[in-house]
Scaffold this motif. Structure first.
Motif, PDB file in Angstrom:
ATOM      1  N   GLY A  97      60.616  53.872  27.845  1.00  0.00           N
ATOM      2  CA  GLY A  97      59.365  53.308  27.327  1.00  0.00           C
ATOM      3  C   GLY A  97      59.583  52.516  26.052  1.00  0.00           C
ATOM      4  N   HIS A  98      60.748  51.867  25.938  1.00  0.00           N
ATOM      5  CA  HIS A  98      61.074  51.141  24.710  1.00  0.00           C
ATOM      6  C   HIS A  98      61.006  49.623  24.898  1.00  0.00           C
ATOM      7  N   LEU A  99      60.524  48.988  23.852  1.00  0.00           N
ATOM      8  CA  LEU A  99      60.426  47.526  23.812  1.00  0.00           C
ATOM      9  C   LEU A  99      61.098  47.078  22.515  1.00  0.00           C
ATOM     10  N   ALA A 100      62.047  46.140  22.618  1.00  0.00           N
ATOM     11  CA  ALA A 100      62.799  45.751  21.418  1.00  0.00           C
ATOM     12  C   ALA A 100      62.639  44.269  21.118  1.00  0.00           C
ATOM     13  N   PHE A 101      62.630  43.957  19.838  1.00  0.00           N
ATOM     14  CA  PHE A 101      62.577  42.575  19.353  1.00  0.00           C
ATOM     15  C   PHE A 101      63.767  42.357  18.421  1.00  0.00           C
ATOM     16  N   LEU A 102      64.405  41.213  18.552  1.00  0.00           N
ATOM     17  CA  LEU A 102      65.500  40.855  17.652  1.00  0.00           C
ATOM     18  C   LEU A 102      64.991  39.679  16.836  1.00  0.00           C
ATOM     19  N   TYR A 103      64.937  39.820  15.518  1.00  0.00           N
ATOM     20  CA  TYR A 103      64.281  38.766  14.759  1.00  0.00           C
ATOM     21  C   TYR A 103      64.989  38.440  13.455  1.00  0.00           C
ATOM     22  N   LYS A 104      64.654  37.250  12.987  1.00  0.00           N
ATOM     23  CA  LYS A 104      65.178  36.765  11.713  1.00  0.00           C
ATOM     24  C   LYS A 104      64.036  36.794  10.710  1.00  0.00           C
ATOM     25  N   VAL A 105      64.306  37.266   9.506  1.00  0.00           N
ATOM     26  CA  VAL A 105      63.267  37.235   8.480  1.00  0.00           C
ATOM     27  C   VAL A 105      63.137  35.787   8.012  1.00  0.00           C
ATOM     28  N   ALA A 106      61.968  35.176   8.347  1.00  0.00           N
ATOM     29  CA  ALA A 106      61.765  33.753   8.067  1.00  0.00           C
ATOM     30  C   ALA A 106      60.760  33.535   6.943  1.00  0.00           C
ATOM     31  N   GLY A 107      59.707  34.313   6.905  1.00  0.00           N
ATOM     32  CA  GLY A 107      58.635  34.129   5.928  1.00  0.00           C
ATOM     33  C   GLY A 107      57.899  35.440   5.727  1.00  0.00           C
ATOM     34  N   THR A 108      56.647  35.356   5.313  1.00  0.00           N
ATOM     35  CA  THR A 108      55.948  36.579   4.906  1.00  0.00           C
ATOM     36  C   THR A 108      55.660  37.533   6.073  1.00  0.00           C
ATOM     37  N   GLY A 109      55.403  36.983   7.256  1.00  0.00           N
ATOM     38  CA  GLY A 109      55.107  37.856   8.402  1.00  0.00           C
ATOM     39  C   GLY A 109      56.309  38.698   8.785  1.00  0.00           C
ATOM     40  N   THR A 110      57.436  38.041   8.931  1.00  0.00           N
ATOM     41  CA  THR A 110      58.651  38.776   9.323  1.00  0.00           C
ATOM     42  C   THR A 110      59.166  39.639   8.162  1.00  0.00           C
ATOM     43  N   GLN A 111      58.843  39.253   6.920  1.00  0.00           N
ATOM     44  CA  GLN A 111      59.159  40.149   5.782  1.00  0.00           C
ATOM     45  C   GLN A 111      58.360  41.437   5.915  1.00  0.00           C
ATOM     46  N   GLY A 112      57.103  41.298   6.332  1.00  0.00           N
ATOM     47  CA  GLY A 112      56.260  42.476   6.552  1.00  0.00           C
ATOM     48  C   GLY A 112      56.844  43.353   7.647  1.00  0.00           C
ATOM     49  N   LEU A 113      57.322  42.713   8.720  1.00  0.00           N
ATOM     50  CA  LEU A 113      57.954  43.473   9.811  1.00  0.00           C
ATOM     51  C   LEU A 113      59.155  44.246   9.299  1.00  0.00           C
ATOM     52  N   ALA A 114      59.944  43.564   8.435  1.00  0.00           N
ATOM     53  CA  ALA A 114      61.196  44.162   7.947  1.00  0.00           C
ATOM     54  C   ALA A 114      60.938  45.455   7.175  1.00  0.00           C
ATOM     55  N   GLY A 115      59.720  45.612   6.660  1.00  0.00           N
ATOM     56  CA  GLY A 115      59.404  46.815   5.883  1.00  0.00           C
ATOM     57  C   GLY A 115      58.997  48.008   6.741  1.00  0.00           C
ATOM     58  N   LEU A 116      58.886  47.805   8.052  1.00  0.00           N
ATOM     59  CA  LEU A 116      58.470  48.921   8.921  1.00  0.00           C
ATOM     60  C   LEU A 116      59.563  49.981   8.995  1.00  0.00           C
ATOM     61  N   ALA A 117      59.151  51.232   8.916  1.00  0.00           N
ATOM     62  CA  ALA A 117      60.112  52.338   8.974  1.00  0.00           C
ATOM     63  C   ALA A 117      59.871  53.156  10.242  1.00  0.00           C
ATOM     64  N   HIS A 118      60.854  53.951  10.574  1.00  0.00           N
ATOM     65  CA  HIS A 118      60.755  54.857  11.721  1.00  0.00           C
ATOM     66  C   HIS A 118      59.450  55.663  11.620  1.00  0.00           C
ATOM     67  N   GLY A 119      58.664  55.686  12.683  1.00  0.00           N
ATOM     68  CA  GLY A 119      57.421  56.446  12.678  1.00  0.00           C
ATOM     69  C   GLY A 119      56.192  55.616  12.324  1.00  0.00           C
ATOM     70  N   ASP A 120      56.422  54.440  11.693  1.00  0.00           N
ATOM     71  CA  ASP A 120      55.286  53.536  11.420  1.00  0.00           C
ATOM     72  C   ASP A 120      54.746  52.989  12.737  1.00  0.00           C
ATOM     73  N   ARG A 121      53.554  52.394  12.662  1.00  0.00           N
ATOM     74  CA  ARG A 121      52.962  51.828  13.878  1.00  0.00           C
ATOM     75  C   ARG A 121      52.822  50.325  13.766  1.00  0.00           C
ATOM     76  N   LEU A 122      53.089  49.669  14.889  1.00  0.00           N
ATOM     77  CA  LEU A 122      52.990  48.200  14.954  1.00  0.00           C
ATOM     78  C   LEU A 122      52.050  47.842  16.095  1.00  0.00           C
ATOM     79  N   ASP A 123      51.089  46.961  15.808  1.00  0.00           N
ATOM     80  CA  ASP A 123      50.134  46.500  16.813  1.00  0.00           C
ATOM     81  C   ASP A 123      50.756  45.321  17.565  1.00  0.00           C
ATOM     82  N   VAL A 124      51.013  45.506  18.853  1.00  0.00           N
ATOM     83  CA  VAL A 124      51.603  44.431  19.669  1.00  0.00           C
ATOM     84  C   VAL A 124      50.610  44.022  20.747  1.00  0.00           C
ATOM     85  N   PHE A 125      50.677  42.752  21.127  1.00  0.00           N
ATOM     86  CA  PHE A 125      49.780  42.214  22.146  1.00  0.00           C
ATOM     87  C   PHE A 125      50.612  41.365  23.118  1.00  0.00           C
TER      88      PHE A 125
END
Ligand code: FAD
Length: 292
Positions: A97-125
């Motif tokens: 049940g895993h979904l993975a994203f490989l990303y580059k920190v480009a600006g503020t949105g991906t900087q926000g992603l980079a701060g996510l820790a194990h157990g945090d929640r991310l809203d995906v669509f």
């Protein structure tokens, strides 16, 4: 666009905007919005990060190579960014049940992603858009990717190898350690060739020569590319000259991701001439010969 946080399927918008002719009729598609727990998040190198979330089955069922999810990225302080950020499906592990994203920190949105820790929640669509198409009788597929475009091509390699096709992946990067997924691609059965700016092997003329040699020696049914307009131009010319199918995943900036805002409209070569299409819903994967 902030979609409601539920795992209910939502039909993506299909109706063309009044006054805009969009020649490709997208098939009905269902995306889900879900709050997903982060199960792994790590740096791959000093440029790229791998984020894995636990996603509901409905989000994983139809997720295909070349499709993407709209991620509601955490903001710098409280809250989230208003506009979601598109991210390609990098890996789907349905059993876990895993979904993975490989990303580059480009600006503020991906900087926000980079701060996510194990157990945090991310809203995906998602999953959203039209992905790569493979034909069952194809025998050899060549992938040519640059930078983070490799994230989009990796699941295509996995799918093609799983269908018994030979896959050669040409990975172009500034430095050898920025060529991601080498072990993953070899692990699924692909032959991997890394070309870099550092040693000059990523020079477009040299990549073109490499591709011509590869196609001449091994034959090729599809060349798929992502991540570089220069590589796209080479692939388009080679495919046209050799009669090979070519597909490109475009990383056009977009806002809603479901065809309503028209932010990602680009011009394409269609049967009736040059025409506008929405990259988010008519693509992001297109026939290379349709690109201008
Ligand atoms: C269908 C699709 C799939 C994608 N898949 C991936 C992926 O798998 N991994 C990954 O790292 N990135 C991917 N991207 C690009 C990713 O969406 C952008 O890097 C991200 O939205 C940037 O958001 P930000 O807030 O961090 O940066 P912003 O502050 O929004 O932008 C930072 C810089 O990146 C540029 N930029 C922003 N969005 C894009 C875009 N869509 N394409 C090109 N340049 C952009 C901006 O012009 C600016 O120069 C994908 C884009 C699309 C359209």
């Amino acid at each position: 666009m902030n979609a409601p946080a539920s795992s209910e399927p939502i039909a993506s918008a299909q109706a063309p905007h009044p006054g805009v002719h969009c020649a490709v009729a997208s098939p009905p598609r269902r995306a889900v919005s879900a709050l997903c727990e982060v199960v792994q998040h790590r740096a791959v190198n000093d440029r790229y990060r791998l984020l894995t979330v636990a996603a509901p089955e409905a989000a994983l069922l139809d997720a295909a190579p070349g499709q993407f999810f709209q991620l509601l990225c955490p903001g710098q302080g409280q809250g989230t960014h208003f506009l979601r950020r598109p991210m390609s499906v990098y890996r789907v592990v349905r059993d876990a049940g895993h979904l993975a994203f490989l990303y580059k920190v480009a600006g503020t949105g991906t900087q926000g992603l980079a701060g996510l820790a194990h157990g945090d929640r991310l809203d995906v669509f998602g999953p959203l858009g039209r992905g790569f198409r493979l034909q069952a009788d194809w025998r050899h597929v060549v992938l040519v990717g640059r930078g983070v475009g490799l994230a989009t091509l990796a699941p295509l390699a996995e799918a093609a190898c799983a269908q018994g096709m030979a896959v050669t992946a040409v990975l172009s990067a500034a430095r050898a350690d920025y060529a991601m997924s080498v072990e993953h691609l070899r692990g699924v059965g692909a032959e991997v060739i890394v070309v870099t700016d550092e040693d000059g092997s990523a020079d477009p003329a040299r990549v073109e020569a490499l591709l011509r040699d590869l196609v001449g020696r091994k034959g090729c049914d599809l060349i798929a590319t992502c991540g570089s307009n220069r590589l796209l131009a080479i692939v388009r010319a080679l495919c046209r000259a050799s009669g090979i199918a070519g597909q490109v995943a475009l990383e056009q900036q977009m806002a809603c991701g479901i065809g309503m805002c028209l932010c990602c409209v680009k011009m394409f070569r269609g049967a009736a001439g040059v025409e506008p299409r929405r990259v988010c819903i008519d693509g992001p994967v297109f026939d290379v010969q349709e690109t201008l």
